[in-house]
Design an enzyme around this catalytic site. Structure first.
Site, PDB file in Angstrom:
ATOM      1  N   SER A 160     -10.004  -0.407   6.899  1.00 39.84           N
ATOM      2  CA  SER A 160      -9.427  -0.229   5.564  1.00 39.84           C
ATOM      3  C   SER A 160      -8.689  -1.429   5.002  1.00 39.84           C
ATOM      4  O   SER A 160      -8.249  -1.398   3.860  1.00 39.84           O
ATOM      5  CB  SER A 160      -8.491   0.988   5.567  1.00 39.84           C
ATOM      6  OG  SER A 160      -9.220   2.169   5.731  1.00 39.84           O
ATOM      7  N   LYS A 200       0.850  -1.195   0.000  1.00 41.14           N
ATOM      8  CA  LYS A 200       0.000   0.000   0.000  1.00 41.14           C
ATOM      9  C   LYS A 200       0.884   1.242   0.000  1.00 41.14           C
ATOM     10  O   LYS A 200       1.909   1.292   0.690  1.00 41.14           O
ATOM     11  CB  LYS A 200      -0.911  -0.019   1.228  1.00 41.14           C
ATOM     12  CG  LYS A 200      -1.956   1.101   1.237  1.00 41.14           C
ATOM     13  CD  LYS A 200      -2.881   0.953   2.435  1.00 41.14           C
ATOM     14  CE  LYS A 200      -3.933   2.055   2.476  1.00 41.14           C
ATOM     15  NZ  LYS A 200      -4.853   1.903   3.624  1.00 41.14           N
ATOM     16  N   SER A 224      -9.583   2.040   2.680  1.00 43.59           N
ATOM     17  CA  SER A 224      -8.697   2.757   1.793  1.00 43.59           C
ATOM     18  C   SER A 224      -7.680   1.860   1.090  1.00 43.59           C
ATOM     19  O   SER A 224      -6.984   2.307   0.174  1.00 43.59           O
ATOM     20  CB  SER A 224      -7.943   3.839   2.575  1.00 43.59           C
ATOM     21  OG  SER A 224      -7.163   3.266   3.604  1.00 43.59           O
TER      22      SER A 224
END
Length: 483
Positions: free
Chosen positions: A175, A76, A151
């Protein structure tokens, strides 16, 4: 089976036996990215040249002693990677290249992992759909008109689309678990403090936690083994012994007591989602567990307390992006104050600005006690609900999200409705507990998962029950149709 479809444990066995090489595996993943990335848009940066070089070096050593050796991983884009762009999917960090590795990246590199790229996300991890990226939205591999969640939507979509073998995400209010649920993969949020946050670009420091997103539960245990542990560089890191989580991969839930909170099954939760949770409970009972309805009475206040605490911490953490030290700087300004104003106005997106303003207001003189302090008191009540439940129960079973993946653009103009998509996951972060999302069914062609919530530092029980469910459900090997 194509190499890019392999799990970590499958690839590890083939690498150890010499039946495939790390370079072949990495090339297979790169070719897959080239083939489907324009449909999914999971990556902000692809690390092709360095990944191939690293895989060749690992092949030359023939050292596949660690389970992650030679296996491509996606990271990420809010986790710092030395000499590899880390943007947080924000214009303000568009060209930022970290001078150091996050602790989790050091651990992966020690295990000879191959970093294939950095995945798209909601800007600074603020969002539930990966539509808040400053660059482009990521699409759900199962239905490209729908969001992958957020996210960590890029990481979840990359795993689901076989654009990596596994990925790391971060979880502040759901997330990891929510996008894993929407994309039909496994996502684990460890106990707060179990995994070092050093090198994770902070959103809300008391809530953020790094965790794995994988194709199955076995892979989840393997990655957790590699990234857990105390870190002197992280003041919130917990000095608690790390288990070998793979030893929990046994099919046995007999005698376990599992609570189903009625507050998670009420108004706003789709009937299909409720049905999946209840059928999962029946399956667990058939396997020897005891499932009962319980109450977590302060659940309804957790969401609203979260949206005071998280923006307040964000407003403090994001104050450093001012155009002075690093990141983008506005070009035309009159004085220092104008530089700050223009840099932040141009560099931050609408959702980040919204949360900074909310947080700054909550912390301002005259409002601190009324908002931030009161929200922290609610947080204590939420944690006490879980503490009381865990006096009697081993685990808690709930939905991950109120619905399956929603349409791209459906909630962009309604932030409150978007915030509600995290209603089942936020209380876990407020209490600092571990939780996992695993796929167990489909509804109208879209994956539906369940969430298991565990006691602090008891990731082992979560993995054992998840592994048992995975084997019992035995979902057919359906894949998103991207070819």
């Amino acid at each position: 089976m194509k190499f890019y479809e392999l799990t970590i444990h499958e690839a590890h066995q083939l690498l150890k036996k010499g039946e495939i090489s790390s370079k072949e595996l990495t090339l297979s993943v790169i070719e897959r990215i080239q083939k489907v990335e324009d449909k999914v848009r999971a990556y902000v940066t692809i690390n092709e040249e360095e990944a191939l070089k690293n895989s060749e070096e690992i092949d030359n050593t023939k050292d596949f002693s660690t389970p992650l050796s030679g296996i491509p991983v996606a990271i990420k884009d809010n986790i710092c990677t030395y000499n590899l762009r880390t943007t947080c999917s924000s214009k303000i960090l568009e060209n930022f290249i970290p001078p150091y590795d996050a602790t989790v990246i050091k651990k992966l590199k020690t295990n000879n992992a191959v970093i294939i790229g950095k995945t798209n996300m909601d800007e600074f991890a603020m969002g539930s759909s990966t539509e808040n990226s400053a660059f482009f939205p990521t699409r759900n591999p199962w239905d490209q008109t729908r969001v992958p969640g957020g996210s960590s939507g890029g990481s979840a979509a990359a795993v689901a689309a076989d654009e990596c073998i596994y990925a790391l995400g971060s979880d502040t209010g759901g997330s990891i678990r929510q996008p894993a649920n929407y994309c039909g993969v496994v996502g684990l949020k460890p106990t707060y403090g179990r995994v070092s946050r050093y090198g994770l670009v902070a959103y809300a420091s008391s809530l953020d936690q790094i965790g794995p997103i994988t194709k199955d539960v076995t892979d989840c245990a393997i990655v957790l083994n590699s990234i857990c542990g105390w870190d002197e560089k992280d003041s919130t890191s917990a000095d608690v012994p790390v288990d070998d989580y793979t030893k929990y991969l046994v099919e046995d839930v007999r005698g376990l007591k599992i609570g189903i909170p009625k507050e998670y099954m009420g108004e706003g939760i789709d009937e299909d989602v409720k049905s999946v949770v209840y059928s999962t409970a029946k399956l667990l009972e058939k396997l020897g567990a005891v499932c009962e309805e319980i109450s977590l009475p302060h659940t309804e206040y957790a969401l609203w307390a979260y949206y005071i605490i998280a923006p307040a911490e964000a407003s403090s953490n994001l104050a450093r992006y001012d155009g002075i030290r690093y990141g983008v700087r506005a070009k035309n300004y009159e004085d220092l104050i104008d530089l700050y104003k223009k840099t932040r106005s141009e560099g931050f997106g609408a959702e980040v600005k919204r949360r900074i303003m909310l947080g700054t207001y909550a912390l301002s003189a005259g409002y601190y006690d009324a908002y931030y302090l009161k929200a922290q008191k609610v947080r204590t009540l939420v944690k006490r609900d879980f503490d009381k439940a865990f006096e009697k129960y081993d685990l808690i079973l709930s939905p991950v999200a109120p619905s399956t993946a929603f349409k791209i653009g459906e909630m962009v103009d309604d932030p409150l409705k978007m915030y509600m998509s995290d209603v089942c996951t936020i209380p876990v972060n407020m209490a600092g507990l571990p939780a996992i999302s695993i796929p167990v069914s489909f509804s109208n062609g879209l994956p539906v998962g369940i969430q298991l919530i565990g006691k602090a530092f008891d990731e082992g029980t979560l993995l054992k029950v998840s592994y048992t469910l995975e084997k019992a459900v035995n979902l057919e090997k359906r894949k998103p149709q991207l070819d």
